[in-house]
Design a protein around this motif. Structure first.
Motif, PDB file in Angstrom:
ATOM      1  N   SER A 131       0.823  -1.209   0.000  1.00 25.45           N
ATOM      2  CA  SER A 131       0.000   0.000   0.000  1.00 25.45           C
ATOM      3  C   SER A 131       0.860   1.264   0.000  1.00 25.45           C
ATOM      4  O   SER A 131       0.597   2.212  -0.744  1.00 25.45           O
ATOM      5  CB  SER A 131      -0.922  -0.011   1.219  1.00 25.45           C
ATOM      6  OG  SER A 131      -1.620   1.194   1.331  1.00 25.45           O
ATOM      7  N   ASP A 132       1.906   1.264   0.834  1.00 26.40           N
ATOM      8  CA  ASP A 132       2.777   2.446   0.931  1.00 26.40           C
ATOM      9  C   ASP A 132       3.561   2.680  -0.355  1.00 26.40           C
ATOM     10  O   ASP A 132       3.768   3.816  -0.767  1.00 26.40           O
ATOM     11  CB  ASP A 132       3.760   2.298   2.102  1.00 26.40           C
ATOM     12  CG  ASP A 132       3.065   2.374   3.454  1.00 26.40           C
ATOM     13  OD1 ASP A 132       1.895   2.807   3.503  1.00 26.40           O
ATOM     14  OD2 ASP A 132       3.695   1.985   4.455  1.00 26.40           O
ATOM     15  N   LEU A 133       3.987   1.600  -0.990  1.00 24.28           N
ATOM     16  CA  LEU A 133       4.776   1.742  -2.215  1.00 24.28           C
ATOM     17  C   LEU A 133       3.919   2.209  -3.368  1.00 24.28           C
ATOM     18  O   LEU A 133       4.314   3.099  -4.125  1.00 24.28           O
ATOM     19  CB  LEU A 133       5.465   0.417  -2.563  1.00 24.28           C
ATOM     20  CG  LEU A 133       6.375   0.422  -3.781  1.00 24.28           C
ATOM     21  CD1 LEU A 133       7.492   1.448  -3.606  1.00 24.28           C
ATOM     22  CD2 LEU A 133       6.964  -0.959  -4.012  1.00 24.28           C
ATOM     23  N   GLY A 134       2.734   1.623  -3.468  1.00 21.44           N
ATOM     24  CA  GLY A 134       1.851   2.006  -4.574  1.00 21.44           C
ATOM     25  C   GLY A 134       2.564   1.831  -5.903  1.00 21.44           C
ATOM     26  O   GLY A 134       3.243   0.846  -6.138  1.00 21.44           O
ATOM     27  N   ASP A 135       2.443   2.814  -6.775  1.00 19.50           N
ATOM     28  CA  ASP A 135       3.075   2.761  -8.096  1.00 19.50           C
ATOM     29  C   ASP A 135       4.379   3.535  -8.145  1.00 19.50           C
ATOM     30  O   ASP A 135       4.984   3.675  -9.215  1.00 19.50           O
ATOM     31  CB  ASP A 135       2.113   3.333  -9.151  1.00 19.50           C
ATOM     32  CG  ASP A 135       0.861   2.484  -9.299  1.00 19.50           C
ATOM     33  OD1 ASP A 135       0.961   1.253  -9.117  1.00 19.50           O
ATOM     34  OD2 ASP A 135      -0.212   3.039  -9.599  1.00 19.50           O
ATOM     35  N   LEU A 136       4.835   4.054  -7.019  1.00 19.91           N
ATOM     36  CA  LEU A 136       6.038   4.885  -6.984  1.00 19.91           C
ATOM     37  C   LEU A 136       7.286   4.060  -7.264  1.00 19.91           C
ATOM     38  O   LEU A 136       7.493   3.004  -6.691  1.00 19.91           O
ATOM     39  CB  LEU A 136       6.159   5.549  -5.603  1.00 19.91           C
ATOM     40  CG  LEU A 136       7.254   6.598  -5.445  1.00 19.91           C
ATOM     41  CD1 LEU A 136       7.013   7.785  -6.389  1.00 19.91           C
ATOM     42  CD2 LEU A 136       7.305   7.069  -4.002  1.00 19.91           C
ATOM     43  N   THR A 137       8.117   4.543  -8.180  1.00 20.50           N
ATOM     44  CA  THR A 137       9.375   3.870  -8.509  1.00 20.50           C
ATOM     45  C   THR A 137      10.539   4.823  -8.251  1.00 20.50           C
ATOM     46  O   THR A 137      10.353   6.040  -8.117  1.00 20.50           O
ATOM     47  CB  THR A 137       9.422   3.445  -9.993  1.00 20.50           C
ATOM     48  OG1 THR A 137       9.433   4.625 -10.807  1.00 20.50           O
ATOM     49  CG2 THR A 137       8.233   2.567 -10.362  1.00 20.50           C
ATOM     50  N   THR A 143      13.197  11.464 -11.503  1.00 18.16           N
ATOM     51  CA  THR A 143      12.586  12.419 -12.427  1.00 18.16           C
ATOM     52  C   THR A 143      12.071  13.645 -11.674  1.00 18.16           C
ATOM     53  O   THR A 143      12.301  14.788 -12.091  1.00 18.16           O
ATOM     54  CB  THR A 143      11.431  11.752 -13.209  1.00 18.16           C
ATOM     55  OG1 THR A 143      11.954  10.646 -13.949  1.00 18.16           O
ATOM     56  CG2 THR A 143      10.761  12.720 -14.162  1.00 18.16           C
ATOM     57  N   ALA A 144      11.398  13.409 -10.541  1.00 16.33           N
ATOM     58  CA  ALA A 144      10.885  14.528  -9.744  1.00 16.33           C
ATOM     59  C   ALA A 144      12.029  15.393  -9.247  1.00 16.33           C
ATOM     60  O   ALA A 144      11.924  16.638  -9.236  1.00 16.33           O
ATOM     61  CB  ALA A 144      10.053  14.007  -8.570  1.00 16.33           C
ATOM     62  N   GLU A 153      17.411  15.882  -0.232  1.00 22.35           N
ATOM     63  CA  GLU A 153      17.099  15.138   0.986  1.00 22.35           C
ATOM     64  C   GLU A 153      15.840  14.287   0.791  1.00 22.35           C
ATOM     65  O   GLU A 153      15.792  13.120   1.204  1.00 22.35           O
ATOM     66  CB  GLU A 153      16.899  16.079   2.190  1.00 22.35           C
ATOM     67  CG  GLU A 153      18.157  16.798   2.645  1.00 22.35           C
ATOM     68  CD  GLU A 153      18.449  18.059   1.804  1.00 22.35           C
ATOM     69  OE1 GLU A 153      17.525  18.584   1.119  1.00 22.35           O
ATOM     70  OE2 GLU A 153      19.609  18.488   1.813  1.00 22.35           O
ATOM     71  N   GLU A 154      14.811  14.879   0.168  1.00 25.28           N
ATOM     72  CA  GLU A 154      13.579  14.129  -0.095  1.00 25.28           C
ATOM     73  C   GLU A 154      13.852  12.976  -1.060  1.00 25.28           C
ATOM     74  O   GLU A 154      13.309  11.894  -0.898  1.00 25.28           O
ATOM     75  CB  GLU A 154      12.496  15.045  -0.682  1.00 25.28           C
ATOM     76  CG  GLU A 154      11.899  16.014   0.329  1.00 25.28           C
ATOM     77  CD  GLU A 154      10.912  16.968  -0.322  1.00 25.28           C
ATOM     78  OE1 GLU A 154       9.710  16.836  -0.008  1.00 25.28           O
ATOM     79  OE2 GLU A 154      11.344  17.806  -1.130  1.00 25.28           O
ATOM     80  N   ARG A 155      14.698  13.223  -2.059  1.00 20.04           N
ATOM     81  CA  ARG A 155      15.045  12.180  -3.017  1.00 20.04           C
ATOM     82  C   ARG A 155      15.680  10.991  -2.280  1.00 20.04           C
ATOM     83  O   ARG A 155      15.283   9.850  -2.478  1.00 20.04           O
ATOM     84  CB  ARG A 155      16.012  12.726  -4.071  1.00 20.04           C
ATOM     85  CG  ARG A 155      16.424  11.658  -5.093  1.00 20.04           C
ATOM     86  CD  ARG A 155      17.550  12.100  -5.954  1.00 20.04           C
ATOM     87  NE  ARG A 155      18.737  12.185  -5.094  1.00 20.04           N
ATOM     88  CZ  ARG A 155      19.890  12.717  -5.435  1.00 20.04           C
ATOM     89  NH1 ARG A 155      20.042  13.245  -6.623  1.00 20.04           N
ATOM     90  NH2 ARG A 155      20.902  12.760  -4.607  1.00 20.04           N
ATOM     91  N   GLU A 156      16.661  11.270  -1.418  1.00 16.24           N
ATOM     92  CA  GLU A 156      17.340  10.195  -0.692  1.00 16.24           C
ATOM     93  C   GLU A 156      16.374   9.458   0.232  1.00 16.24           C
ATOM     94  O   GLU A 156      16.387   8.223   0.317  1.00 16.24           O
ATOM     95  CB  GLU A 156      18.523  10.752   0.120  1.00 16.24           C
ATOM     96  CG  GLU A 156      19.676  11.236  -0.730  1.00 16.24           C
ATOM     97  CD  GLU A 156      20.193  10.164  -1.684  1.00 16.24           C
ATOM     98  OE1 GLU A 156      20.412   9.016  -1.240  1.00 16.24           O
ATOM     99  OE2 GLU A 156      20.362  10.471  -2.877  1.00 16.24           O
ATOM    100  N   ARG A 157      15.537  10.218   0.929  1.00 17.17           N
ATOM    101  CA  ARG A 157      14.565   9.599   1.837  1.00 17.17           C
ATOM    102  C   ARG A 157      13.602   8.704   1.066  1.00 17.17           C
ATOM    103  O   ARG A 157      13.336   7.564   1.464  1.00 17.17           O
ATOM    104  CB  ARG A 157      13.786  10.684   2.591  1.00 17.17           C
ATOM    105  CG  ARG A 157      12.825  10.134   3.640  1.00 17.17           C
ATOM    106  CD  ARG A 157      12.025  11.228   4.322  1.00 17.17           C
ATOM    107  NE  ARG A 157      11.255  12.040   3.405  1.00 17.17           N
ATOM    108  CZ  ARG A 157      10.089  11.675   2.849  1.00 17.17           C
ATOM    109  NH1 ARG A 157       9.579  10.489   3.111  1.00 17.17           N
ATOM    110  NH2 ARG A 157       9.450  12.480   2.034  1.00 17.17           N
ATOM    111  N   LEU A 158      13.076   9.192  -0.058  1.00 17.02           N
ATOM    112  CA  LEU A 158      12.131   8.406  -0.850  1.00 17.02           C
ATOM    113  C   LEU A 158      12.793   7.173  -1.463  1.00 17.02           C
ATOM    114  O   LEU A 158      12.212   6.080  -1.462  1.00 17.02           O
ATOM    115  CB  LEU A 158      11.507   9.268  -1.952  1.00 17.02           C
ATOM    116  CG  LEU A 158      10.492  10.311  -1.466  1.00 17.02           C
ATOM    117  CD1 LEU A 158      10.108  11.256  -2.597  1.00 17.02           C
ATOM    118  CD2 LEU A 158       9.253   9.611  -0.915  1.00 17.02           C
ATOM    119  N   ILE A 159      14.010   7.320  -1.953  1.00 17.41           N
ATOM    120  CA  ILE A 159      14.716   6.163  -2.526  1.00 17.41           C
ATOM    121  C   ILE A 159      14.972   5.118  -1.452  1.00 17.41           C
ATOM    122  O   ILE A 159      14.751   3.919  -1.673  1.00 17.41           O
ATOM    123  CB  ILE A 159      16.034   6.606  -3.225  1.00 17.41           C
ATOM    124  CG1 ILE A 159      15.700   7.368  -4.510  1.00 17.41           C
ATOM    125  CG2 ILE A 159      16.925   5.405  -3.514  1.00 17.41           C
ATOM    126  CD1 ILE A 159      16.899   7.994  -5.205  1.00 17.41           C
TER     127      ILE A 159
END
Length: 194
Positions: A131-137, A143-144, A153-159
């Motif tokens: 559920s948390d992952l959803g379609d996010l890659t 890209t964002a 920082e957000e990029r590293e946290r999300l990855i």
């Protein structure tokens, strides 16, 4: 009423070394004492016990059981009820003295309940991860970031989050399989004590 009498007669046959057909509906009717449950448990516990009791009462499929198979079915049913409240507060008279079982059996039954809880927790963890992952890659995150929509920082946290969720999803089948094998081993150990 006749079904209950027949179940009592069949349990007597089984107890004396024979085999007889019984359903979970009949067995739960013999081993669960609802008046005692109502008297000894909180209202919430009783309601949960009653709901589980009604669920088992829907299972009318009969299986021919010997003593060992009967005790195993009783043990599995009792393990489900003990997730709500200790069996000693509502055990029926025809429970083949399961309430007075040895400490070794009680320990095995406790371990089975713990494995069941671990299986439920692992399944819930997987569902939450999916559920948390959803379609996010990771490509979406990169890209964002490249488009300036998120900070480094957000990029590293999300990855990191995506990699963690992917690890959970990938490892879940193996973890669940090991837990189920462990439960089968414990059930076999419990069966061998009879």
């Amino acid at each position: 009423m006749f079904d209950s009498l027949k179940a009592v007669r069949n349990v007597q046959i089984i107890s004396h070394g024979g085999v007889a057909p019984l359903s979970k509906k009949q067995i739960v009717g013999l081993i669960i004492n609802l008046p005692d449950a109502n008297k000894n448990l909180t209202k919430d516990e009783f309601n949960k016990i009653y709901q589980l009791y009604q669920t088992f009462r829907k299972d009318t499929t009969k299986s021919v059981l010997d003593y060992q198979a009967y005790v195993q079915v009783c043990s599995e049913i009792i393990a489900e009820f003990e997730k709500i409240a200790p069996f000693k507060f509502y055990n029926g008279e025809d429970s083949v003295d399961l309430a007075r079982e040895s400490d070794a059996r009680k320990e095995l039954r406790s371990k089975i309940r713990q494995v069941d809880a671990s299986i439920r927790a692992a399944t819930e963890t997987l569902e939450n991860a999916i559920s948390d992952l959803g379609d996010l890659t990771i490509d979406d995150v990169v890209t964002a970031y490249n488009e300036g929509k998120i900070s480094s920082e957000e990029r590293e946290r999300l990855i990191n989050s995506i990699e963690c969720l992917q690890t959970i999803i990938q490892s879940h089948p193996q973890i669940l399989e090991e837990l189920k094998k462990g439960k089968i081993d414990l059930l076999n150990q419990l069966r061998d004590t009879y």
